[in-house]
Design an enzyme around this catalytic site. Structure first.
Site, mmCIF file in Angstrom:
data_model
loop_
_atom_site.group_PDB
_atom_site.id
_atom_site.type_symbol
_atom_site.label_atom_id
_atom_site.label_comp_id
_atom_site.label_asym_id
_atom_site.label_seq_id
_atom_site.Cartn_x
_atom_site.Cartn_y
_atom_site.Cartn_z
ATOM 1 N N CYS A 101 0.925 -1.240 0.106
ATOM 2 C CA CYS A 101 -0.115 0.013 -0.048
ATOM 3 C C CYS A 101 0.821 1.378 0.039
ATOM 4 O O CYS A 101 1.779 1.280 0.855
ATOM 5 C CB CYS A 101 -0.893 0.013 1.321
ATOM 6 S SG CYS A 101 -1.799 1.757 1.626
ATOM 7 N N CYS A 105 -3.413 7.721 -1.689
ATOM 8 C CA CYS A 105 -4.804 7.651 -2.516
ATOM 9 C C CYS A 105 -5.983 8.036 -1.648
ATOM 10 O O CYS A 105 -6.892 8.807 -2.123
ATOM 11 C CB CYS A 105 -5.292 6.279 -3.031
ATOM 12 S SG CYS A 105 -3.856 5.243 -3.336
ATOM 13 N N THR A 192 -4.354 4.979 7.191
ATOM 14 C CA THR A 192 -3.151 4.811 6.412
ATOM 15 C C THR A 192 -2.372 5.813 6.049
ATOM 16 O O THR A 192 -2.380 7.027 5.549
ATOM 17 C CB THR A 192 -3.957 4.169 5.051
ATOM 18 O OG1 THR A 192 -4.825 3.243 5.154
ATOM 19 C CG2 THR A 192 -2.770 3.850 3.944
ATOM 20 N N GLU A 261 -0.226 1.769 8.756
ATOM 21 C CA GLU A 261 -1.499 1.838 9.285
ATOM 22 C C GLU A 261 -1.095 2.328 10.802
ATOM 23 O O GLU A 261 -0.448 2.115 11.528
ATOM 24 C CB GLU A 261 -2.224 0.748 9.610
ATOM 25 C CG GLU A 261 -2.571 0.083 8.267
ATOM 26 C CD GLU A 261 -3.284 0.920 7.225
ATOM 27 O OE1 GLU A 261 -4.142 1.793 7.611
ATOM 28 O OE2 GLU A 261 -3.334 0.703 5.991
ATOM 29 N N HIS A 296 -12.776 5.268 -2.896
ATOM 30 C CA HIS A 296 -11.682 4.438 -2.427
ATOM 31 C C HIS A 296 -11.914 3.065 -2.906
ATOM 32 O O HIS A 296 -10.998 2.458 -2.892
ATOM 33 C CB HIS A 296 -11.677 4.733 -0.966
ATOM 34 C CG HIS A 296 -10.092 4.259 -0.576
ATOM 35 N ND1 HIS A 296 -9.159 4.732 -1.193
ATOM 36 C CD2 HIS A 296 -9.794 3.342 0.432
ATOM 37 C CE1 HIS A 296 -7.864 4.522 -0.682
ATOM 38 N NE2 HIS A 296 -8.377 3.364 0.212
ATOM 39 N N TYR A 300 -9.491 0.455 -5.424
ATOM 40 C CA TYR A 300 -8.927 -1.051 -4.973
ATOM 41 C C TYR A 300 -8.955 -1.581 -6.374
ATOM 42 O O TYR A 300 -8.197 -2.727 -6.352
ATOM 43 C CB TYR A 300 -9.763 -1.558 -3.982
ATOM 44 C CG TYR A 300 -9.368 -1.478 -2.649
ATOM 45 C CD1 TYR A 300 -9.001 0.041 -2.078
ATOM 46 C CD2 TYR A 300 -9.311 -2.267 -1.556
ATOM 47 C CE1 TYR A 300 -8.542 0.368 -0.821
ATOM 48 C CE2 TYR A 300 -8.958 -1.930 -0.357
ATOM 49 C CZ TYR A 300 -8.679 -0.593 0.237
ATOM 50 O OH TYR A 300 -8.152 -0.331 1.398
ATOM 51 N N CYS A 303 -4.781 -0.478 -7.222
ATOM 52 C CA CYS A 303 -3.669 -0.790 -6.291
ATOM 53 C C CYS A 303 -3.629 -2.422 -6.173
ATOM 54 O O CYS A 303 -2.668 -2.744 -6.258
ATOM 55 C CB CYS A 303 -3.721 0.106 -5.057
ATOM 56 S SG CYS A 303 -4.787 -0.689 -3.915
ATOM 57 N N GLU A 451 -6.536 -5.516 4.137
ATOM 58 C CA GLU A 451 -6.803 -4.379 3.673
ATOM 59 C C GLU A 451 -7.947 -4.430 2.632
ATOM 60 O O GLU A 451 -8.877 -3.868 2.336
ATOM 61 C CB GLU A 451 -5.783 -3.348 3.107
ATOM 62 C CG GLU A 451 -5.943 -2.096 3.547
ATOM 63 C CD GLU A 451 -4.991 -0.996 3.023
ATOM 64 O OE1 GLU A 451 -3.820 -1.285 3.399
ATOM 65 O OE2 GLU A 451 -5.600 -0.030 2.320
HETATM 66 FE FE1 SF4 Z 1 -3.384 1.889 -0.073
HETATM 67 FE FE2 SF4 Z 1 -4.757 1.156 -2.173
HETATM 68 FE FE3 SF4 Z 1 -5.867 2.421 -0.248
HETATM 69 FE FE4 SF4 Z 1 -3.919 3.534 -2.047
HETATM 70 S S1 SF4 Z 1 -6.102 2.682 -2.490
HETATM 71 S S2 SF4 Z 1 -4.204 4.060 0.045
HETATM 72 S S3 SF4 Z 1 -2.598 1.725 -2.009
HETATM 73 S S4 SF4 Z 1 -5.144 0.536 -0.012
HETATM 74 FE FE FE Z 2 -6.859 1.394 2.040
#
Ligand code: SF4
Ligand code: FE
Length: 487
Positions: A101, A105, A192, A261, A296, A300, A303, A451
């Site tokens: 991660c 984001c 995060t 985290e 968000h 996902y 990422c 996550e």
């Molecule tokens: Fe982390 Fe993915 Fe959330 Fe970005 S979108 S903060 S990489 S979990």
């Molecule tokens: Fe996340």
């Protein structure tokens, strides 16, 4: 400074006022250079370095709608469905580069959801939150900030509303109103990258009712504001970074990059008026929470897919090292991993392609498809990881440490008995096994698996949204029309 490099970013963190961070029971004086925290900073730094790499500029940068300047895409207000799709591609790219991660984001998603919500609050209430927020976004863009999108409160007794909790601080709330601003108290959990950020954009975590008035607070504070304390979240195998063999940090699996985290506590933190973007407008909390969650959940689909690419690469590599890459069942398993991973990508791209413009002018993803995307993310990475563990064999959890490689007394035995296919160096086989351990059980498994389950909302949160947006009555009408039923 419009576009910082990774090192500029590290320097900018050093220039913050001292922040209070606790890790393993002790206060960390220099978080930026701490061996465990450093790895998570390296991941965020990639979002800066890649923006300066001509090869990735189109993905990593955008033109600001507020100033016309070239800015890092992580500070961008999406201007089209193409922008939304580019975001997903960018997140996949960075996931591929760090295998964990990269934290930045959440702030991008918070910027976009607060932008659209403040516009709608102002229209109804005649407030000036949107104007204030635009000034904040200009600052974030111009200074190329990493922002912690702080939404999740600890929640205490889940059967009770925020204002009904025994401890009123279990949700962030306003404890004092002053002429020049408000004072807030409470905490945000699972934050995060908060320690690696320049500022926090604090949002309510659920739909508030009138009684929860003081909890309907959206505001921004600097990461080094007086009254903030960070409690670093322990992750599996994190001490491997402190126990580095003279042979190198082979046992880390992913020696350079990590996630982060933490629990963030706000103990009477002052927020000036110009950084308040919602204060008591409880009826707008659903809009803010749902749009942030949708952005968000879209993220996902990028990422986690990038990290999934690494799992697929690791599966093929360890199969090759074991001399079984051409075995038909291995090929089939790798095909299945690819199918699952690309399905997630398809969901991320689909909710982006079907996005629409908001009254504020930025673009929001299709909320139903974003929730479908994240619901799949709560499942498929577990199957992808299971297949990788299947292909890897058990050695990724029984392998002796890198220190046995360093000890001349044991090295030859390790090299002899842990050898794989002819021509493969045993040390490379061990490195790949350690990466697999890291991705499916170790530190990166926090980012890739847990996550995937709970980040951006646990599975049930998506199911509620999917049911609400499913249009069941419309579908009933379709079925009845075909069956020629009129009731
Ligand atoms: Fe982390 Fe993915 Fe959330 Fe970005 S979108 S903060 S990489 S979990
Ligand atoms: Fe996340």
């Amino acid at each position: 400074m419009a576009l910082m490099t990774g090192n500029d970013y590290r320097e900018s963190l050093r220039k913050r006022k001292p922040i209070t961070v606790f890790l393993y029971g002790e206060r960390v004086d220099n978080p930026v250079d701490h061996p465990i925290i450093k790895a998570s900073i390296n991941s965020v730094a990639l979002t800066y370095d890649l923006a300066n790499d001509p090869q990735y500029r189109d993905l990593m940068t955008a033109k600001s709608i507020l100033t016309g300047n070239t800015i890092n895409r992580f500070c961008h207000l999406h201007q089209s469905t193409e922008d939304l799709q580019t975001k997903v591609k960018m997140l996949r790219l960075i996931g591929q580069k760090c295998g964990t991660c990269f934290q930045r984001c959440v702030g991008m998603d918070a910027l976009n959801s607060v932008f659209l919500t403040t516009h709608e609050i102002d229209k109804k209430h005649g407030t000036n939150y949107h104007e204030r927020f635009i000034e904040y976004v200009k600052l974030a863009e111009g200074k190329d900030w990493t922002i912690d999108g702080a939404m999740t409160d600890p929640k205490g007794d889940r059967s009770k509303r925020p204002s009904e909790q025994v401890d009123p601080d279990i949700y962030v709330h306003v404890v004092q109103r002053r002429e020049d601003g408000v004072v807030i108290r409470g905490a945000k959990a699972h934050q995060t990258g908060a320690i690696n950020s320049h500022g926090h954009l604090i949002m309510p975590t659920l739909n508030m009712r009138e009684d929860d008035h003081d909890y309907a607070i959206c505001c921004a504070v600097p990461a080094d504001a007086h009254g903030i304390t960070y409690y670093y979240g322990r992750q599996s195998s994190d001490q491997r970074r402190l126990d580095v063999s003279p042979e190198g940090d082979i046992d880390c699996g992913n020696p350079v990059y990590g996630g982060q985290e933490c629990l963030v506590v706000y103990d009477n933190v002052f927020v000036p008026n110009e950084r308040i973007f919602m204060d008591g407008e409880t009826t707008f909390t659903p809009r803010l929470v749902e749009s942030f969650a949708a952005y968000h959940r879209q993220s996902y689909g990028g990422c986690k897919v990038g990290v999934g690419d690494i799992l697929i690469g690791a599966a093929a590599t360890i199969a090759q090292y074991n001399g079984v890459l051409q075995a038909s069942h291995i090929r089939d398993k790798i095909t299945e991993m690819t199918h699952l991973n690309e399905t997630l990508y398809a969901c991320g791209m689909a909710c982006s392609a079907c996005g629409t413009q908001t009254p504020a002018g930025n673009y929001l993803v299709d909320i139903l498809l974003a929730n479908v995307c994240k619901q799949n993310v709560t499942r498929f990475p577990f199957e992808i990881a299971r297949l990788l563990q299947d292909i890897a064999g058990g050695l990724f959890v029984t392998c002796p440490s890198a220190r046995e490689l360093h000890n001349p007394q044991t090295r030859t035995i390790i090299e002899k008995y842990l050898a794989g296919a002819e021509g493969v160096e045993t040390v490379n086989r061990i490195k790949m096994l350690r990466l697999i351990e890291n991705l499916t059980l170790g530190r990166a498994a926090v980012g890739y698996l847990t996550e995937s389950m709970h980040g951006a909302g646990s599975p049930q949160a998506q199911r509620i949204m999917i049911h609400r947006l499913a249009g069941i009555e419309e579908k009933q009408k379709l079925a009845k029309a075909l069956a020629q039923i009129e009731d």
